[in-house]
Each structure stands twice: as structure tokens, then as C-alpha cells.
Design an enzyme around this catalytic site. Sequence first.
Site, PDB file in Angstrom:
ATOM      1  N   SER A  68       0.794  -1.259  -0.079  1.00 50.29           N
ATOM      2  CA  SER A  68      -0.046   0.121   0.056  1.00 50.29           C
ATOM      3  C   SER A  68       0.849   1.363  -0.004  1.00 50.29           C
ATOM      4  CB  SER A  68      -0.797  -0.020   1.402  1.00 50.29           C
ATOM      5  OG  SER A  68      -1.810  -1.214   1.287  1.00 50.29           O
ATOM      6  N   SER A 122       2.604  -2.927   8.115  1.00 52.64           N
ATOM      7  CA  SER A 122       2.560  -3.653   9.141  1.00 52.64           C
ATOM      8  C   SER A 122       4.245  -4.236   9.796  1.00 52.64           C
ATOM      9  CB  SER A 122       1.743  -4.985   9.173  1.00 52.64           C
ATOM     10  OG  SER A 122       0.276  -4.268   9.026  1.00 52.64           O
ATOM     11  N   GLU A 170     -15.907  -2.418   1.468  1.00 49.74           N
ATOM     12  CA  GLU A 170     -16.599  -2.219   0.379  1.00 49.74           C
ATOM     13  C   GLU A 170     -15.742  -3.055  -0.959  1.00 49.74           C
ATOM     14  OE1 GLU A 170     -15.592   0.038   2.591  1.00 49.74           O
ATOM     15  OE2 GLU A 170     -17.722   0.804   3.206  1.00 49.74           O
ATOM     16  N   GLU A 176      -2.304 -17.223   1.197  1.00 50.33           N
ATOM     17  CA  GLU A 176      -2.456 -17.739   2.422  1.00 50.33           C
ATOM     18  C   GLU A 176      -4.060 -18.088   2.345  1.00 50.33           C
ATOM     19  OE1 GLU A 176      -1.512 -16.601   7.228  1.00 50.33           O
ATOM     20  OE2 GLU A 176      -2.309 -15.255   5.907  1.00 50.33           O
TER      21      GLU A 176
END
Lengths: 362, 401
Positions: free
Chosen positions: B127, B159, B371, B242
Site C-alpha cells: 500500500s 505492518s 466495500e 494464505e
Amino acid sequence: MSILYDEGQQAIASESRRILEAHVTTEALLPLLETRDAIFEPFWTIAKEQGWTAVALPEAYGGLGLGLVELGLVSHQAGRSLSGAPFLTASFGAARAILDHGDEALKQRWLPVLAAGEAIGAVAFIEGQRVIGGGLAFEDGKLRGTKSAVTGGTRAGVAIVTARDGDEMILAVAELADVERRPIESFDNSRCAADLVFAETPAIELLRGSVAEAAAVHILALQAVVTAHEQTGGAEKLLETARDYALTRRAFGQPIGAFQSVKHRIAEIYALVELARAGAVHAASRAGQDDFIAAAAAARIQATDGYDTAARDCVQIHGGIGVTWEAGLHLHMRRARSLAVEQGNLFFWEDVLVDRLREKAA
Amino acid sequence: MSDVEAYRERARAWLESVAPRFGRAARAGLSEEEDLALGRAYLKGRFAAGYSGINWPVEYGGQGLSPIEKVAFDSEEMAFGMPTAYFSISLGMPVPIIMRFCEDKAWVRERVHKALTGEEIWCQLFSEPAGGSDLAGLRTRAETDGNGWKINGQKLWTSWAQYSDYGVIVVRTDPTVPKHKGLTYFWVDMKAPGVTVRPIKLAGGDSHVNEVFFDDVKIGDDHRMSPVGGGFAVAMATLMIERYVATDSAGFGPRLDLFVALAEAAEINGRPAIEDGRIRQQIARNYAMRNSLDAITARAMTMMQAGMEPGPEGSLNKLVSVRSRQKLSELAIDLQGATGLHFDAHAPVKQDWGASWINAPTGRIAGGADEMLLNTIAEKILGLPQDHRPDKGVPFNRIPA
């Protein structure tokens, strides 16, 4: 642990679907709304021919010896096609009450004819807003009072009733030959609802006291699981209808299904259908287990919410055409609401479930 | 008892044996550094016990079992609150993807071993400020530099980048072609010169995500994991690698029995909350929904055990469970009245309604916003049309900003 359908079960699903899709049309269903006590007769003929009336009853009494899972599969298809005359669920509930709590003579008297579809059964617990009413008086083997809007009541030959003898709840079985039936005008008339007026009607006591109350909840739970499949079937059909319409109907230069307001609404219906299906199948697989009532209540809640919402939103997605008589989407709106009330409304099942969860936690 | 049930029982017994050292209670009050150190120790122990890389190939140090055992172990582990969060991305996506797409097997084996034992952590640099849901809209670029590449730009929401040793990254190598076609996939050394990591404090007070800046970061062409211009496909493979993950019908928030217990103890206008219809309805509806999600998960497991492909309905779990958790957490705060105002930013989200509530929005955005999940259901499962995409087929550098 949830289950996978085996080959035999898959065959029941595909065969019942094939037969019903070949016979049921919207045109045939619409007139039933404007007549009391009219059902889609071919459905009941097919149900008897196919042995659907016998599915979940023991072979010893003319049944097929299958269970809730298989009856649920048929009910799912009845829900898809809107064809389900109410007797499949009602007769099953009545038969299970007799099977579980009746003596051998009673079983011989009713189970074979119920399994063959020669007689129709009803479960008459509801009285007004009380899902398990006890206003009916039971005295010296006779019933007195009224049961309101009993599903299948216009045609049933035998009913399981809750009544009261002094302070005690009674679960009893009564032949309805001499009972006055007052068909009610309903928004879903083919459910054959009628008030049943008992006037010194002979009845046989099955259970008394707290076990009678517990048995009444269990009978409703069995029926609720069958109905949850029917509701899931209806919601699934609405999902497909909404999807197909959104792919073909064009506005502002594109299919309306390309607008997120529409596609997200349909995706939400998909979620509700799958949640309803999972709950119903899980509950059917828990028959006879300690957690069955909680599983049935959960399935019932999820399926009721799913079918109502699918009906509401499918009509909305269709715009003007959705509210016409001819399009027939109101058949699903009506069925969603009639099934939401039969076998106990959401308030009833929410309370049953929360009480169970509290007991479990205590 | 089936083999899987036996496996699950053995796993639970092992988890119980180490829980006093690594579980929720042992972690209470630790600083993040201390907790991370405890996590590394836990991973080392887990590796030694044979519960690491459960469904990874033996040749890379995995156990060579099926995803069923992996999901069974993860579901059991979740209940203990072990310090595994720092490694969840690392072991979830980047490390499996280097096993699949990196050619230097000896190097990969070493990385896998160190990741499984908690010595090294990998992050996933996807991102950006200009591309989250719209991943292919990313702007970080790599230009050829001698025999290798030079990266410039900024990643966002990465992350655990602050603890990471390596990362996998998607960058734009050709802005003159439509956006999906100009991307290339690499791995990077997070300690390389020019890499700057800046933690972002989130609404709940924690900082597990970061901005990562790349200023003339030089890498060799041997870091490339896709054909030049073929990065989007590897990015998609990363997001899908995954496929079998432990789900949680509680939306990774508190279990419903904690809510029931709260309602048993609380009052509404002087009357028992558990008798209140508004509370009872929410308990019943949430139970019904979670019961169905659990049934979907159980059916998927049964299908996997039967060698079948689980149905697409498994994709509902995150969408349905997290938004429900958000609302239920609000209700739980209401139920506690003035007591509900007490807040501990570091309380475990699976135990504490305030922590669950404040962090719930992250769950509805990270890993696919609600969404986007609805779009995926509508398009991939139901066959509805794609959204109108004005940038489709347009060279990236011609897309109106």
C-alpha cells in the site's frame, strides 16, 4: 461440526428441484392469493408421489427412515419454488409429536396415513400472540376453546395441541373431524390458516406439566429447522432473481448491476443466504443432540432475517416492476412474512436462545 | 477420534504447557520491546515443538502437513493470546512467497529458518498514499541502475516494518503502459541505506503500521521476483497465498459469552440488562450470525479433509464478523455506563470492549475494506459487472490525477 451432503442427499435436492421447476409457475400461484383454502394442488400430489411426506418418519410406520437433513433439502426446494403447501412441515411436526410421545395404538392410527399424505397434520400451539398458548381447557379427555390461525388448519385431520388442565400444561392429540374450522383471510392464503374451535372435542393426553412444555418447544424447534430451509430456499431464489435482473436491466447507459449501490445490496443478500443456509444445515445435523434447541433457534433467527431482507431488497432492486402483481415478487414478500410467524416469531426464538445461553453459562 | 482431532488435542496440550510463560497473563504489562522478545522466544519454542511452518515443505524446514493441521493449530493458538502478532504478516505472505518465487534455494532455506524461529521478520510493502484498495495505482518507482535497480518513493500502512529485516515490494518500473502492466516485484533489505521507517500512531494508540520511505535504495537484479512488468501477478499471488487461515466469528474481538456475562452483571434503568429486550435481541442475533459463520468454517474444514475445494462463502467471515464486533463493542460500552468510559489502550482486544471498539475500524479496512469485499462477492461470485474504471487501459502517466 457441519456436514457435507452425500450422494443420496444431493440426489434428493436435484430431483426435487427438477420436478418443482417443471411444474410451478408464478401464473399458477397468483390466483391462490385471492382464495381461501386454495393450495397449489400439484405440489401436494407430487409430494405424496415422491414420498416427501414420508421422508423423516421411520420405516416401521411407512416412512423412508431419513431425517431432518433430507426433509430440509426438500423444504429448501419448496421454498425456492414458493410451492410449499404448508402440510410438509405441519404434518411432520404432528407426526413427530405422536412418534415421540404417543402410544403404539396412536402411532398405528396416524403415522402411516401421515407418511402417505392421506391425512394432514397440524401443530396448533399458537393462541393470539402466545406462541405456546395454554388457554385451551383440557378436562376429562375433552378440549374446549379456540386455537388461532393454525397453519394447515383448513384441511388437517389431526392436530397436536397445547392446553391447560388446572395449573398444568397438557400436550394432547385431537382428531379434527368434528372441530369447527374458521378459515382466515390472510396475506398468504395458501398456508390454509384457520381458527380451530374445540367444543368438548375428545383428545388424548400425551404429556403433562413441564415435560409437556419442553416437548412443545422441541416440536416447534424441529419444525423451525424445516422452515429455516424453506426460508433459505426462498432467499436463494430472490438472490438469483435480483442478480439476473441487475445484469439485464440497463439505466444510464449500463446494467444497473454495475452501480455499487445495487451490486453491494445484492452481495449483502448473498451473505444473508449463505448465513441462513449454514445455520439451517448445521441445525439439521444437530438433531438429537444437547445443543439442538439452540442450533434450531439460531437457524430460525438467521433464516427469518435473511428471507425478509432478501424479499425487501429484491423488490427494491426491481424498481417499479417489482411492485406489480404480475411480477409476483410479492409472493416472496408474503411467504417471508407468513413463515416468519409460523413456528414462532423472532421474539419467541430470541428468548428461547438467550435463555439457553444463560443456562449454559450458569 | 479423527487424526485431525488427535492433532488438535496434542497441539492444545502443548499450548497449555507453554501458556504460563507466553500466554495472555504472562504478557500483561510488558513493553512492546519486551513483548517482541517474548514473541521471538515463543517462536523458537514453537519451532522446536514442531508447530511451525505446519503446511510448508519439509525441504524448507516446514512440517509438510496439510492446511487442515495448520488451521487447526492456529485456531487453538488464538485462544491463548500468544505474542505472535509481530510475525503474522511475515509468516503469512512474504516468506511463503519467497519460497515460491526466489531461485536461490539455499538462501531461501536460511531465511525460512530464521523467520520460523523468530530471528528475522519480513514485511509486505504494497500500500501507498495513492494506492491502497487500488493497489495498481501505486507510484513508488524503480529505475535501472547499472546492472540493478534504484527505488524511490513511499509505502504506507506497512505492518511491523519497524521490526522487519526484509520486505517484499511492488514498484512501478514503466509508467508509460497501463497501470497493471508497469509493475515489478522485488525483495529488499530493510536495513539498506536509504530506507527510512516511521511508525504511525493509530486511533487506538498503538503503532504497528508504518510509513516507509525509499531514497535511492539500490538493489541488485537478483532481488527481482517477477518478470519486469509482471509484478502485479506476483502481488496477487501474495495476497492469495494464505488461502486457509484460521477465522474468528468474533471478528477478532471478545467472545459473545463475555457479552452475556456483562449483561448478567449490568442494569438498565435499574432493571437487569439480561432481561432487556434490546440486549436480548442483540445477543440472539449475534449468536445466530456467529453460529452460521462457525458452521461455514466447519464445513470448509470438512471439505478440505475430504479433498474438496471449500466454497466461496468462506470469504464472508471478515466482512460479517468485524462489523458486527464493532457494533457489539459500542453496545457493551453503553451497557457499562460510566464504567465504560475507563480505557486501557493496551488491553487485549479479545478481552476488552473498549480496546475492541477503538480498533475495530482497522479490521474493516486492513486486508480488504468492506466495500472491496462486497465488490469481490458481487463480481467474482455473482458475476455482476465491474465498476466503471476510467483508468482502464490508459497508460499510467496519462491517467488524470
